[in-house]
Design a protein around this motif. Structure first.
Motif, short mmCIF file in Angstrom:
data_model
loop_
_atom_site.label_atom_id
_atom_site.label_comp_id
_atom_site.label_asym_id
_atom_site.label_seq_id
_atom_site.Cartn_x
_atom_site.Cartn_y
_atom_site.Cartn_z
N LEU A 103 -10.06 -1.51 -2.49
CA LEU A 103 -9.52 -0.21 -2.10
C LEU A 103 -9.22 0.66 -3.30
CD1 LEU A 103 -8.73 1.39 0.41
CD2 LEU A 103 -6.44 0.45 0.21
N LEU B 176 -10.57 4.51 -4.14
CA LEU B 176 -9.62 5.62 -4.05
C LEU B 176 -10.05 6.87 -4.82
CD1 LEU B 176 -6.04 4.09 -4.09
CD2 LEU B 176 -7.13 5.39 -2.28
N CYS C 110 0.81 -1.22 0.00
CA CYS C 110 0.00 0.00 0.00
C CYS C 110 0.84 1.26 0.00
CB CYS C 110 -0.93 0.02 1.22
SG CYS C 110 -2.16 -1.30 1.20
N VAL D 84 -8.51 -7.13 -0.72
CA VAL D 84 -8.62 -5.80 -0.11
C VAL D 84 -8.15 -4.72 -1.08
CG1 VAL D 84 -7.72 -4.32 1.72
CG2 VAL D 84 -8.45 -6.65 2.24
#
Length: 1051
Positions: free
Chosen positions: A79, A83, A11, A75
């Motif tokens: 995600l 965003l 990430c 995930v």
């Protein structure tokens, strides 16, 4: 944990800073915004491909058996889809804010520290704490771990920057100075001794206890005695209950602001009465202070020193846990006590039977309890804030919009979503952002508790800022005992308080908190209240009146109920502070009364005589200081050409008068007070009107030449007029000299007038000017002490006609002059025959004529020789902007004399107001005392003067000024008096403040809605929205004063 280890490096490649907006407030508007929209989306797509590729490669080479990678892939897919939406809503955190937030959360909950007042302090403290945790991991002995963590926790819980202040020689801010070092060292040695002894005894006793239990296993009825930690746990519970009870008694409200404290004094108007009624509460606060700062840390250290986890401290979690636990004991004793009590209660409730919980160890349990308590308290505060916004959008008529009903129904229908947003905001410790302060809630991006990136202390200064500057140190001194006694509640970093007194509003923010110190920032809000400001200030007054005045309400059961419990402000304490009380009065009937104005001329002459004599005494003071105590041989001194013999036994001069602080700044801004009305008249002396259109006017061209020269002897030899004389030829050319009246000279009878035509003649007609000798001529004093009271030679050069001075000659207060001489001689000379000295000075005709000439010349030059003053003329002369007169240029050229003259007139105006209000002055002694009081305790001038602000900072007891209300057409007086005033203080809902500041940042920097009349800045009596916006740091907010971080010693 494994999932986080996988997600973190993956990430880290997609943390974005939204374009054209960062935490520091940099934002670009216009067409560039649309160009910037494509950039993050492209960047997101590129980085998403690389992130997914990274996860796919990891899964490919590690096999399909890694469950964490599969979950990470899922995930990340979700995600990356979200965003763009997060970016569009402004919920993505800038990189600097994200890093600072992460360091702050780790420092507070993982390492036992506190939120810091600046970014540099946060970075240094974070790195230092990490180093301590690493060192703890490598210490082989459990005893070494205990001693090391206790010592480092104590050191890091102090503000070590105060040591640098001590080394530099400056006194620490509101601290104990060097006395604090030995006291701190003694207490630390005691804590280390206790921890080491208890730990060693526990290890010995634990071994003996194991042997005794093995030997008694055959006794079925044997009872295992309670462990030392369990006994200490009961003691911790007792300490917690006692300290919490004593803290609740200190404040005006209890049970979170729902109920009023019946023991708190009500309807108290004076500081002395407040101290008397709170004496019992003060004693209770001292007891709580001893228990919380001295007893609790020692008991908590004992609780941790006998913990079983110390036997297996060589694990990362336990090393971090003990580092944090022993530091929390000092850093935040109250929070650490609550957390240990909760751990003890969980054990007593059977939590030790849960294997996973018991395996964590005490210190890790404390970390989890700390996080849970913090997040739950944030959830409650955020939920209260959300309900306040939601309910008041309908109940407050001025807040009710057309969409209020629709938004209310949607929030009720989507209640789970609302609770989820609040819970997520609390989980991330991010502000709950009400969109445009409407009941539409988003999760703001995570940021430190300070909410603003810069160092506190930035403001939008104005002339009123000086009042908050004077108040700041006094307020900090009053806050110290209130914080230590618990009157301000828990007072953790991020707390905000609002103070109110006499139209002023104070915003107090807690930036940092340690073992025996607290760092705060004090802001002052504007004094010129707008309509929105007035509405919220009135509600603040109502909230404080309901708590501190305790207005009677019907029904016994509602007497102790807080009528404003739903407000963002909860009253907590009253502080007696020595500050300026501001009183403004209308002078109608005083400044326009002929009876009062008739006395002004006489008062001005008397005041000016007193000021000139006082000036001479101060010159003696300066001379005594320059000679460093050497006696002045005044009796043997002579004047410039006098040949008098000196007395045989001169007495030394002992000066007892203080230096004047206003001498050189009276008229620094007076000449520019009302523009430049008289600037065009300043060149009158250069005109040559030989026709005398407006009557006989003195010809000033020779006088100009006289002023421009450095030495006057040459001109005098050629027959040019002496300073102070007038050319008779231009005034009385068509008149016979014999028809002129005989004038009594004001000088020394020397016949100073010069002929107008025949300059070589020695004998002229009897007309002379009433002037004293010029600079080059001697002053023949008959007393040897007169030279001490002689005025500078430059003050004897007034170029005024004798007619004006002759008319005013009888007005000179000779009796007052002699009385002032007698008083000042006694005050100035420490030895000698006072009666002889006074008699000699009073009988010195030359000294009296010198003062007569200077006083009357200045009176005419200033324009104060009017028979009856008008209010407008009085106000203009008070401001130093009077009409042009014949000698005004000469007076302004002598700046020191001009300041003294202006001060004398202002003193006389103050005397006029006092006599109209309090009665006339009945004796010379009373007048002398009154003027001495003005000199010592008053600043009498203009609000716009720089000296006014300096006097406020120096805490002059009283300040007086005149003003003119143009709208009402009235003249006003303003008096500031330094006195103890009760300042009412309340605590604000910190999540309400953070949420509104987050919306302010989002609305101005991201949505670019800078409309001055926007909805989010309008008055809201419950949320105090306008005041909260004002208190934000510039450029978004506009406090008129903001102090640098103030360090308070609270032990």
């Amino acid at each position: 944990m494994k999932l986080l280890q996988v997600l973190f490096p993956v990430c880290s490649c997609w943390v974005l800073v939204p374009p054209f907006r960062d935490w520091h407030g940099v934002w670009h508007t216009g067409p560039e915004w649309y160009k910037g929209c494509l950039l993050p989306i492209t960047s997101l797509q590129t980085r998403r491909r690389w992130s997914l590729l990274t996860v796919w490669l990891l899964r490919r080479f590690s096999g399909s058996g890694v469950v964490e990678l599969q979950v990470a892939s899922q995930v990340l897919h979700v995600l990356f889809v979200v965003l763009p939406v997060l970016w569009a809503l402004g919920m993505l955190s800038p990189l600097d804010a994200l890093l600072l937030w992460a360091m702050e959360q780790t420092l507070v909950h993982g390492l036992g520290g506190s939120a810091m007042s600046t970014n540099i302090r946060l970075l240094v403290m974070f790195l230092s704490s990490v180093c301590v945790a690493i060192c703890t991991f490598f210490i082989p002995s459990s005893l070494g771990v205990v001693l090391f963590t206790v010592a480092m926790g104590y050191l890091f819980s102090q503000d070590l920057t105060q040591l640098l202040v001590l080394v530099k020689g400056a006194s620490p801010t509101l601290g104990l100075g060097w006395w604090g070092l030995p006291l701190s060292l003694m207490f630390l040695i005691g804590a280390l001794t206790e921890a080491g002894l208890l730990h060693q005894l526990y290890l010995i006793n634990s071994g003996n206890l194991t042997l005794s239990v093995n030997s008694l296993e055959h006794w079925e009825s044997s009872v295992v005695p309670p462990s030392p930690q369990e006994v200490i746990g009961w003691l911790l519970i007792a300490l917690f209950l006692l300290t919490r009870l004593l803290r609740e008694l200190q404040g005006a409200c209890v049970l979170g602001g729902v109920m009023l404290n019946p023991l708190y004094p009500k309807r108290v108007t004076t500081a002395q009465a407040f101290r008397q009624k709170t004496h019992g509460l003060h004693v209770a606060g001292i007891i709580r202070r001893i228990l919380m700062n001295l007893a609790s840390p020692l008991v908590m250290i004992a609780f941790l020193s006998v913990d079983e986890s110390l036997k297996k401290v060589h694990t990362a979690s336990l090393a971090i846990g003990f580092t944090r636990a022993f530091r929390m004991v000092w850093q935040s004793s109250e929070a650490a006590l609550l957390q240990m009590v909760l751990v003890v209660i969980i054990r007593l409730a059977g939590g030790h039977r849960v294997a996973r919980w018991n395996e964590l160890g005490t210190t890790v349990q404390l970390i989890l309890v700390s996080l849970i308590v913090n997040r739950v308290s944030q959830f409650v505060c955020k939920l209260s804030f959300a309900l306040t916004v939601l309910i008041t959008s309908w109940t407050e008529s001025k807040q009710r919009r057309q969409s209020a009903g629709t938004l209310l129904v949607l929030n009720v229908a989507l209640c789970p979503v609302l609770l989820g947003v609040v819970a997520l905001s609390a989980l991330l410790s991010a502000p709950l952002l009400p969109l445009f302060t409407l009941p539409v809630f988003l999760v703001g991006f995570p940021r430190p508790l300070r909410s603003w990136p810069g160092t506190p202390g930035t403001a939008c200064p104005c002339p009123d800022s000086v009042y908050y500057q004077q108040l700041c140190k006094r307020l900090a001194s009053a806050i110290r005992p209130a914080l230590a006694n618990g009157a301000f509640g828990s007072c953790t970093p991020g707390s905000h308080y609002l103070g109110r007194f006499q139209g002023r509003l104070l915003w107090i923010s807690v930036l940092e908190r340690g073992y025996d110190y607290c760092t705060i920032n004090i802001k002052g809000l504007e004094l010129q209240e707008t309509s929105c400001h007035t509405v919220e200030a009135r509600r603040v007054d109502e909230v404080f009146e309901g708590a501190f005045d305790h207005v009677e309400r019907p029904g016994q059961c509602f007497q102790l109920f807080n009528p404003h419990c739903g407000n963002a402000l909860t009253p907590c304490s009253v502080l007696p502070i020595r500050v300026y009380s501001d009183a403004q009065n209308v002078l109608t009937g005083i400044i326009d009364s002929p009876d009062h104005l008739h006395q002004l001329n006489s008062d001005f002459l008397k005041t000016f005589v007193w000021i000139l004599l006082r000036y001479c005494v101060q010159e003696l003071t300066r001379g005594a200081q320059r000679t460093k105590g050497q006696s002045l041989q005044t009796s043997g001194r002579k004047s410039q050409s006098s040949q008098h013999a000196a007395p045989s036994e001169p007495g030394p001069v002992v000066v007892k008068v203080a230096m004047d602080s206003q001498l050189h700044s009276e008229s620094s801004s007076s000449s520019h007070f009302r523009g430049q009305d008289s600037s065009s008249l300043s060149s009158f002396a250069d005109w040559s009107d030989e026709d005398d259109l407006f009557g006989p006017v003195p010809i000033r061209r020779p006088i100009r030449m006289m002023v421009r020269t450095d030495e006057g002897q040459t001109e005098l030899a050629l027959g040019v007029s002496l300073p102070g004389s007038v050319e008779i030829h231009s005034l009385y050319e068509s008149m016979a000299l014999s028809s002129l009246p005989t004038l009594r000279p004001l000088g020394l009878g020397l016949g100073l007038g010069l002929p107008s035509v025949d300059k070589g003649k020695d004998n002229m007609p009897a007309l002379t000017l009433t002037t004293i000798p010029s600079i080059s001529q001697p002053l023949h004093f008959t007393s040897p002490y007169s030279e001490l009271f002689s005025l500078p030679a430059e003050w004897r050069t007034a170029q005024l006609s004798s007619s004006k001075l002759q008319v005013l000659r009888p007005c000179f207060p000779e009796a007052w002059f002699c009385f002032c001489l007698s008083q000042l001689v006694v005050e100035s000379f420490g030895e000698g025959d006072f009666e002889q000295v006074t008699l000699g000075l009073q009988e010195d005709h030359a000294l009296r004529e010198l003062y007569t000439q200077v006083v009357l010349s200045c009176c005419v030059a200033l324009g104060a020789d009017a028979q009856v003053f008008s209010p407008n003329l009085l106000f203009r002369l008070y401001c130093g902007d009077g009409p042009w007169t014949e000698g005004l240029e000469w007076l302004r050229a002598n700046k020191e004399l001009h300041q003294l003259t202006l001060r004398a007139f202002r003193y006389s105006v103050k005397l006029l107001v006092d006599q109209a209000s309090l009665g006339p002055v009945e004796s010379l002694d009373e007048l002398f005392t009154t003027l001495q009081d003005y000199h010592d305790n008053w600043f009498i001038g203009l609000v716009t003067d720089r000296s006014w602000q300096d006097s406020v900072v120096q805490e002059k007891p009283f300040l007086f000024s005149l003003g003119h209300d143009l709208t009402m057409g009235t003249y006003t007086s303003r008096v500031l008096s330094l006195q103890e005033i009760l300042v009412q203080v309340g605590v604000l809902n910190e999540e309400s403040v953070r949420g509104q500041w987050a919306n302010l940042s989002w609305e101005l920097l991201y949505a670019t809605n800078d409309d001055e009349e926007r909805y989010s800045i309008q008055a809201h009596p419950v949320m105090l929205r306008n005041l909260t916006v004002q208190a934000a740091d510039p450029p978004l907010g506009y406090p008129i004063y903001s102090s640098p971080p103030i360090h308070l010693r609270c032990l």
